[in-house]
Design an enzyme around this catalytic site. Structure first.
Site, mmCIF file in Angstrom:
data_model
loop_
_atom_site.group_PDB
_atom_site.id
_atom_site.type_symbol
_atom_site.label_atom_id
_atom_site.label_comp_id
_atom_site.label_asym_id
_atom_site.label_seq_id
_atom_site.Cartn_x
_atom_site.Cartn_y
_atom_site.Cartn_z
ATOM 1 N N ARG A 87 -0.192 4.651 1.315
ATOM 2 C CA ARG A 87 0.910 4.802 2.264
ATOM 3 C C ARG A 87 0.374 4.884 3.692
ATOM 4 N NH1 ARG A 87 6.002 5.547 0.426
ATOM 5 N NH2 ARG A 87 5.529 6.679 -1.450
ATOM 6 N N GLY A 127 6.549 8.836 -7.251
ATOM 7 C CA GLY A 127 5.668 7.898 -7.954
ATOM 8 C C GLY A 127 4.862 8.617 -9.014
ATOM 9 N N GLN A 142 -3.743 1.345 -9.647
ATOM 10 C CA GLN A 142 -4.382 2.580 -9.166
ATOM 11 C C GLN A 142 -3.697 3.849 -9.668
ATOM 12 O OE1 GLN A 142 -5.391 1.650 -4.662
ATOM 13 N NE2 GLN A 142 -3.817 0.312 -5.444
ATOM 14 N N ARG A 179 -17.750 -16.255 -1.438
ATOM 15 C CA ARG A 179 -16.453 -16.047 -0.792
ATOM 16 C C ARG A 179 -16.391 -14.681 -0.121
ATOM 17 N NH1 ARG A 179 -13.005 -17.959 -6.057
ATOM 18 N NH2 ARG A 179 -12.850 -20.159 -5.521
ATOM 19 N N ARG A 181 -10.391 -14.790 -0.405
ATOM 20 C CA ARG A 181 -9.351 -14.471 -1.386
ATOM 21 C C ARG A 181 -8.886 -13.029 -1.170
ATOM 22 N NH1 ARG A 181 -9.710 -19.182 -2.197
ATOM 23 N NH2 ARG A 181 -10.005 -20.285 -4.176
ATOM 24 N N ILE A 215 -1.528 10.126 -5.414
ATOM 25 C CA ILE A 215 -2.813 9.422 -5.323
ATOM 26 C C ILE A 215 -3.226 9.291 -3.860
ATOM 27 C CG2 ILE A 215 -2.481 8.133 -7.479
ATOM 28 C CD1 ILE A 215 -1.915 5.640 -5.653
ATOM 29 N N ASP A 216 -2.261 9.420 -2.930
ATOM 30 C CA ASP A 216 -2.553 9.179 -1.508
ATOM 31 C C ASP A 216 -3.380 10.306 -0.867
ATOM 32 O OD1 ASP A 216 -0.843 7.024 -1.921
ATOM 33 O OD2 ASP A 216 0.899 8.079 -1.094
ATOM 34 N N GLU A 260 5.178 14.293 -1.135
ATOM 35 C CA GLU A 260 5.845 14.752 0.083
ATOM 36 C C GLU A 260 7.382 14.760 -0.046
ATOM 37 O OE1 GLU A 260 5.690 11.822 2.996
ATOM 38 O OE2 GLU A 260 6.989 13.011 4.298
HETATM 39 O O1 F6P Z 1 2.771 7.575 -2.925
HETATM 40 C C1 F6P Z 1 2.146 6.890 -3.953
HETATM 41 C C2 F6P Z 1 2.308 5.410 -3.811
HETATM 42 O O2 F6P Z 1 1.606 4.767 -4.861
HETATM 43 C C3 F6P Z 1 1.865 4.837 -2.457
HETATM 44 O O3 F6P Z 1 0.474 4.722 -2.350
HETATM 45 C C4 F6P Z 1 2.616 3.529 -2.442
HETATM 46 O O4 F6P Z 1 2.840 3.097 -1.120
HETATM 47 C C5 F6P Z 1 3.911 3.877 -3.117
HETATM 48 O O5 F6P Z 1 3.674 5.037 -3.896
HETATM 49 C C6 F6P Z 1 4.452 2.782 -4.009
HETATM 50 O O6 F6P Z 1 5.706 3.161 -4.477
HETATM 51 P P1 F6P Z 1 6.484 2.433 -5.677
HETATM 52 O O7 F6P Z 1 5.820 2.843 -6.963
HETATM 53 O O8 F6P Z 1 7.854 2.940 -5.571
HETATM 54 O O9 F6P Z 1 6.339 0.961 -5.466
#
Ligand code: F6P
Length: 340
Positions: free
Chosen positions: A170, A10, A272, A161, A264, A125-126, A102
């Site tokens: 993740r 990603g 992000q 609300r 909502r 980002i995780d 990872e």
């Molecule tokens: O690992 C980064 C991340 O943005 C996770 O937070 C998210 O679950 C995943 O990648 C989303 O992946 P994709 O961009 O393939 O939808």
């Protein structure tokens, strides 16, 4: 030396700053030349490679995305280490700097075991890699999520609300924890802690009783008490991992039913990961890039650059991918005294 650089997995704010840091230091200090590998491991097996000069990296540290492109391709499904070595040889490429999370670092470790000269740079980002205190991209994701929650709060307050905000991360809750704390959320739900619906309803009602518009921040990997798996409605990615997402909508329906408060849900999703990196991420990414060419210089093959305290050093790739860095219980307890 001739060094190939790739970004894989990603995308993440700060990737371009790593590329710039590596090329600038490598060119100025060591006289290395660089090759840009397109779209992650795909470019290395499909031979999509071009020169990467100092000119190409000018002004890059503030630019989001990655100028090299990225993909979630595994070279082991496309000819494996032999094909990688063949393409590297064709370009006189001595070593590879692989920037990724990872999945990417696991592939880098396997290629190293097959004799490829490789250095990893941790990106996600995780913030879920255990061998580094921080990954770049995390700070930016938290800043974007915090600003978004602040904005959702004002509309929630206007309409009385409850606002549920689903963030990425993740299987770890770092983004939710930090953005939730920063924005003063009334409940933060993370994968590491299986909170029950009764408790969540209690926090929402407590906030409403105090005249507040309840804000619930939920990590995409959260599993409520009694549940077995995170919500994943979009199949598997190229590394066989479930694409998470959807828990926010489930929660919103249940919260509205049980509390009677109009609710909502908003999924922040790829917002992000987009746009300019924060100053913190630009600095960390630039330092990682420079440290990666130092590691090449010292032939520290099979290692990953890492932040320990305020210093950048290297750790073996097998340590980088051994376990996920989860939110420890005391960090959640510290935040939870503010819920409700
Ligand atoms: O690992 C980064 C991340 O943005 C996770 O937070 C998210 O679950 C995943 O990648 C989303 O992946 P994709 O961009 O393939 O939808």
């Amino acid at each position: 030396m001739r060094i190939g650089i790739l970004t894989s997995g990603g995308d993440c704010p700060g990737l371009n700053a790593v590329i710039r840091g590596a090329v600038m230091k490598g060119d100025r200090i060591y006289g290395h030349t660089f090759l840009g590998i397109r779209d992650g491991w795909a470019g290395l097996v499909e031979d999509d490679i071009r020169d990467l000069t100092r000119h190409d990296v000018r002004g890059l540290s503030r630019q989001g995305g990655t100028i090299l492109g990225t993909s979630r391709t595994s070279p082991f499904e496309h000819g494996g280490a032999e094909r990688v070595k063949e393409v590297m040889a064709r370009h006189d490429m001595d070593a590879v700097i692989a920037i990724g999370g990872e999945g990417t670092l696991t592939v880098a470790k396997m290629l190293h075991e097959h004799g490829v000269k490789i250095i990893g740079v941790p990106k996600t980002i995780d913030n879920d890699l255990s061998a580094t205190d921080y990954t770049f991209g995390f700070d930016t994701a938290v800043a974007i999520a915090t600003e978004s929650i602040d904005r959702l709060r004002t509309t929630g307050e206007s309409h009385h609300r409850c606002m549920v905000v689903e963030v990425m991360g993740r299987h770890v809750g770092w983004i939710a924890l930090h953005a939730g704390l920063a924005s003063g959320a009334h409940a933060i739900l993370i994968p590491e802690v299986h909170v029950g619906m009764d408790e969540i309803v209690g926090w929402v009602e407590m906030a409403q009783t105090r005249g507040r518009a309840p804000v619930v921040v939920v990590a995409e990997g959260f599993v409520p008490e009694g549940g077995t798996e995170a919500v994943a409605l979009r199949g598997l990615d190229a590394f066989g991992r479930p694409r998470l997402g959807g828990i926010g909508d489930h929660l919103a329906v249940e919260l509205q039913e049980r509390t009677g408060i109009e609710t909502r849900s908003t999924v922040l999703g790829h917002l992000q990961r987009g746009g300019v990196p924060t100053a913190f991420d630009r600095v960390l990414a630039t330092r990682f890039g420079a440290a990666a060419v130092d590691a090449v210089k010292h032939s520290e093959w099979g290692t990953m650059v890492s932040l320990v305290g305020i210093d950048v050093s290297t750790v073996p790739l097998h340590r980088a991918t051994r376990e996920l860095k989860s939110v420890p219980p005391h960090r959640y307890e510290e935040a939870s005294i503010l819920f409700g």
